[in-house]
Design an enzyme around this catalytic site. Structure first.
Site, PDB file in Angstrom:
ATOM      1  CD  GLU A 199      -2.619   1.612   0.335  1.00  0.00           C
ATOM      2  OE1 GLU A 199      -2.597   2.790  -0.084  1.00  0.00           O
ATOM      3  OE2 GLU A 199      -3.348   0.721  -0.134  1.00  0.00           O
ATOM      4  CG  ASP A 247      -7.045   6.363  -7.684  1.00  0.00           C
ATOM      5  OD1 ASP A 247      -7.824   6.733  -8.591  1.00  0.00           O
ATOM      6  OD2 ASP A 247      -6.616   7.126  -6.799  1.00  0.00           O
ATOM      7  CG  ASP A 281     -16.318   1.264  -8.117  1.00  0.00           C
ATOM      8  OD1 ASP A 281     -15.077   1.179  -8.070  1.00  0.00           O
ATOM      9  OD2 ASP A 281     -16.920   2.354  -8.010  1.00  0.00           O
TER      10      ASP A 281
END
Length: 213
Positions: free
Chosen positions: A60, A110, A146
Protein backbone atom coordinates in the site's frame (compact mmCIF):
# COMPACT_ATOMS: atom_id res chain seq x y z
CA UNK A 1 -1.36 1.27 21.24
CA UNK A 2 -0.83 -2.05 19.51
CA UNK A 3 2.68 -2.81 18.26
CA UNK A 4 2.61 -3.13 14.46
CA UNK A 5 6.36 -3.71 14.08
CA UNK A 6 6.07 -7.46 13.29
CA UNK A 7 3.49 -6.72 10.60
CA UNK A 8 4.83 -3.63 8.85
CA UNK A 9 7.79 -2.76 6.64
CA UNK A 10 8.33 0.61 4.95
CA UNK A 11 10.00 0.05 1.59
CA UNK A 12 10.07 3.77 0.85
CA UNK A 13 12.13 4.53 3.94
CA UNK A 14 14.15 1.32 3.70
CA UNK A 15 14.30 0.13 0.06
CA UNK A 16 15.18 -3.54 -0.31
CA UNK A 17 18.29 -4.64 -2.14
CA UNK A 18 17.49 -7.12 -4.88
CA UNK A 19 14.57 -9.52 -4.66
CA UNK A 20 12.76 -10.31 -1.44
CA UNK A 21 13.32 -13.75 0.05
CA UNK A 22 9.80 -14.77 1.06
CA UNK A 23 11.00 -17.70 3.18
CA UNK A 24 13.22 -15.36 5.20
CA UNK A 25 10.54 -12.66 5.21
CA UNK A 26 7.89 -14.91 6.76
CA UNK A 27 10.13 -17.43 8.48
CA UNK A 28 8.67 -20.40 6.59
CA UNK A 29 8.22 -21.70 3.06
CA UNK A 30 4.44 -21.55 2.71
CA UNK A 31 3.01 -20.34 -0.63
CA UNK A 32 2.78 -16.55 -0.87
CA UNK A 33 -0.08 -14.39 -2.18
CA UNK A 34 0.25 -10.67 -2.86
CA UNK A 35 -2.46 -8.03 -2.61
CA UNK A 36 -1.78 -4.85 -4.56
CA UNK A 37 -3.30 -1.83 -2.83
CA UNK A 38 -4.24 -3.38 0.50
CA UNK A 39 -5.90 -0.24 1.87
CA UNK A 40 -7.06 -0.78 5.44
CA UNK A 41 -6.33 -4.50 5.26
CA UNK A 42 -9.79 -6.09 5.35
CA UNK A 43 -9.11 -8.58 2.57
CA UNK A 44 -5.59 -9.24 3.80
CA UNK A 45 -6.73 -10.13 7.31
CA UNK A 46 -9.70 -12.25 6.26
CA UNK A 47 -7.81 -14.12 3.56
CA UNK A 48 -4.95 -14.94 5.93
CA UNK A 49 -7.36 -16.32 8.54
CA UNK A 50 -9.25 -18.39 5.98
CA UNK A 51 -6.09 -19.83 4.40
CA UNK A 52 -3.59 -20.43 7.24
CA UNK A 53 -1.48 -22.61 4.94
CA UNK A 54 -0.57 -19.58 2.82
CA UNK A 55 1.31 -16.37 3.59
CA UNK A 56 -0.20 -13.05 2.51
CA UNK A 57 1.59 -9.79 1.86
CA UNK A 58 -0.13 -6.52 1.02
CA UNK A 59 1.49 -3.46 -0.50
CA UNK A 60 0.00 0.00 0.00
CA UNK A 61 1.44 3.35 -1.03
CA UNK A 62 -0.39 5.49 1.55
CA UNK A 63 1.43 5.23 4.87
CA UNK A 64 -1.65 5.86 7.01
CA UNK A 65 -3.58 3.04 5.34
CA UNK A 66 -0.62 0.67 5.42
CA UNK A 67 -0.34 1.28 9.16
CA UNK A 68 -4.10 0.79 9.58
CA UNK A 69 -3.82 -2.55 7.80
CA UNK A 70 -0.86 -3.60 9.95
CA UNK A 71 -2.79 -2.57 13.06
CA UNK A 72 -5.72 -4.75 11.96
CA UNK A 73 -3.38 -7.72 11.63
CA UNK A 74 -1.73 -7.00 14.97
CA UNK A 75 -5.03 -6.72 16.85
CA UNK A 76 -6.08 -10.13 15.56
CA UNK A 77 -2.58 -11.62 16.02
CA UNK A 78 -2.56 -12.97 12.47
CA UNK A 79 0.82 -14.66 11.96
CA UNK A 80 0.74 -15.26 8.20
CA UNK A 81 0.19 -11.74 6.86
CA UNK A 82 2.29 -8.59 6.60
CA UNK A 83 2.01 -5.15 5.04
CA UNK A 84 4.55 -3.29 2.95
CA UNK A 85 4.40 0.42 2.34
CA UNK A 86 5.63 1.11 -1.15
CA UNK A 87 4.96 1.35 -4.86
CA UNK A 88 3.42 -1.87 -6.23
CA UNK A 89 4.76 -1.48 -9.74
CA UNK A 90 8.28 -0.87 -8.45
CA UNK A 91 7.99 -3.85 -6.10
CA UNK A 92 6.90 -6.22 -8.85
CA UNK A 93 9.40 -4.93 -11.37
CA UNK A 94 12.48 -5.09 -9.19
CA UNK A 95 11.97 -6.93 -5.92
CA UNK A 96 9.83 -10.03 -6.52
CA UNK A 97 11.56 -13.13 -7.82
CA UNK A 98 10.23 -14.94 -10.89
CA UNK A 99 7.68 -17.67 -10.16
CA UNK A 100 7.54 -16.87 -6.44
CA UNK A 101 3.84 -16.03 -5.92
CA UNK A 102 0.85 -18.35 -6.18
CA UNK A 103 -1.67 -15.50 -6.52
CA UNK A 104 -1.90 -11.76 -7.06
CA UNK A 105 -4.99 -9.82 -5.95
CA UNK A 106 -5.88 -6.30 -7.09
CA UNK A 107 -9.18 -4.96 -5.83
CA UNK A 108 -10.67 -1.53 -6.55
CA UNK A 109 -7.51 0.18 -7.81
CA UNK A 110 -7.66 3.95 -8.20
CA UNK A 111 -9.12 4.63 -11.69
CA UNK A 112 -7.36 8.00 -12.00
CA UNK A 113 -10.26 9.55 -13.89
CA UNK A 114 -8.47 12.48 -15.55
CA UNK A 115 -6.83 11.65 -18.88
CA UNK A 116 -3.54 13.26 -17.91
CA UNK A 117 -3.39 11.03 -14.83
CA UNK A 118 -4.09 7.72 -16.58
CA UNK A 119 -0.36 6.92 -16.61
CA UNK A 120 -0.60 6.55 -12.83
CA UNK A 121 -2.92 3.57 -13.06
CA UNK A 122 -1.33 0.52 -11.49
CA UNK A 123 -3.04 -1.88 -13.89
CA UNK A 124 -1.08 -1.32 -17.10
CA UNK A 125 0.92 -3.31 -19.65
CA UNK A 126 4.16 -3.48 -17.60
CA UNK A 127 2.13 -4.53 -14.55
CA UNK A 128 0.52 -7.46 -16.39
CA UNK A 129 3.89 -8.53 -17.78
CA UNK A 130 5.39 -8.48 -14.30
CA UNK A 131 2.48 -10.46 -12.86
CA UNK A 132 3.10 -13.11 -15.53
CA UNK A 133 6.74 -13.21 -14.49
CA UNK A 134 6.27 -13.47 -10.73
CA UNK A 135 3.42 -16.00 -10.69
CA UNK A 136 4.14 -19.71 -10.50
CA UNK A 137 2.74 -21.82 -13.34
CA UNK A 138 -1.01 -22.18 -12.74
CA UNK A 139 -0.88 -19.14 -10.44
CA UNK A 140 -3.89 -16.83 -10.33
CA UNK A 141 -4.61 -13.15 -10.85
CA UNK A 142 -7.83 -11.89 -9.26
CA UNK A 143 -9.23 -8.42 -9.91
CA UNK A 144 -12.31 -6.38 -9.07
CA UNK A 145 -13.46 -2.81 -9.67
CA UNK A 146 -16.65 -0.78 -9.58
CA UNK A 147 -15.57 1.25 -12.66
CA UNK A 148 -16.88 -0.42 -15.81
CA UNK A 149 -14.60 1.54 -18.17
CA UNK A 150 -11.52 0.61 -16.16
CA UNK A 151 -12.70 -3.01 -16.11
CA UNK A 152 -12.80 -2.89 -19.89
CA UNK A 153 -9.23 -1.62 -19.95
CA UNK A 154 -8.17 -4.46 -17.66
CA UNK A 155 -9.89 -7.07 -19.83
CA UNK A 156 -8.30 -5.63 -22.98
CA UNK A 157 -4.85 -5.74 -21.41
CA UNK A 158 -5.32 -9.34 -20.28
CA UNK A 159 -6.50 -10.32 -23.78
CA UNK A 160 -3.06 -9.29 -25.08
CA UNK A 161 -1.46 -11.95 -22.87
CA UNK A 162 -2.47 -15.40 -24.15
CA UNK A 163 -0.41 -17.00 -21.40
CA UNK A 164 -3.34 -16.14 -19.12
CA UNK A 165 -6.61 -18.07 -19.35
CA UNK A 166 -9.72 -16.41 -17.95
CA UNK A 167 -11.41 -18.39 -15.20
CA UNK A 168 -15.05 -18.33 -14.10
CA UNK A 169 -15.43 -15.37 -11.77
CA UNK A 170 -16.90 -16.28 -8.38
CA UNK A 171 -20.51 -15.26 -7.95
CA UNK A 172 -20.63 -13.04 -4.86
CA UNK A 173 -23.19 -13.82 -2.22
CA UNK A 174 -24.63 -11.35 0.23
CA UNK A 175 -22.19 -11.24 3.14
CA UNK A 176 -23.55 -12.57 6.40
CA UNK A 177 -21.23 -10.39 8.46
CA UNK A 178 -19.73 -6.93 8.12
CA UNK A 179 -16.27 -8.42 7.64
CA UNK A 180 -17.34 -10.83 4.89
CA UNK A 181 -16.97 -8.17 2.21
CA UNK A 182 -13.90 -8.44 0.02
CA UNK A 183 -12.61 -4.98 0.94
CA UNK A 184 -13.84 -1.80 2.59
CA UNK A 185 -14.52 -0.42 -0.88
CA UNK A 186 -16.69 -3.42 -1.75
CA UNK A 187 -18.67 -2.99 1.43
CA UNK A 188 -19.28 0.68 0.64
CA UNK A 189 -20.15 0.16 -3.01
CA UNK A 190 -22.41 -2.83 -2.54
CA UNK A 191 -24.34 -1.11 0.22
CA UNK A 192 -24.79 1.78 -2.23
CA UNK A 193 -26.08 -0.67 -4.83
CA UNK A 194 -23.23 -0.19 -7.29
CA UNK A 195 -22.33 -3.07 -9.64
CA UNK A 196 -19.00 -4.78 -9.04
CA UNK A 197 -17.00 -6.14 -11.97
CA UNK A 198 -14.75 -9.15 -11.31
CA UNK A 199 -12.43 -11.41 -13.26
CA UNK A 200 -9.88 -14.12 -12.54
CA UNK A 201 -7.07 -15.38 -14.74
CA UNK A 202 -4.75 -18.37 -14.50
CA UNK A 203 -1.20 -18.41 -15.81
CA UNK A 204 -0.64 -21.37 -18.10
CA UNK A 205 1.70 -24.03 -16.76
CA UNK A 206 5.27 -23.19 -17.69
CA UNK A 207 4.32 -19.77 -19.03
CA UNK A 208 6.26 -17.67 -16.54
CA UNK A 209 9.36 -16.18 -18.17
CA UNK A 210 12.21 -15.28 -15.80
CA UNK A 211 13.77 -11.84 -16.18
CA UNK A 212 17.43 -11.24 -15.47
CA UNK A 213 17.74 -10.26 -11.83
Amino acid sequence: MVDVTPYFDDLLDHPPEGVLDWAAFFGDDRPVELEVGSGKGLFLANAAVRAPGHNFVGIELARKYALRAAERLAKRSIPNARVLRGDARRLLAGHVAPASLVAVHIYFPDPWWKTRHRKRRVFCEPFVADVARVLVPDGDLHLATDVEDYFGVMRDLMARHPEFAEQPAPVPTLPEHDLDYLTNFERKYRLEGRPIFRASYRLAGGAATPRNQ
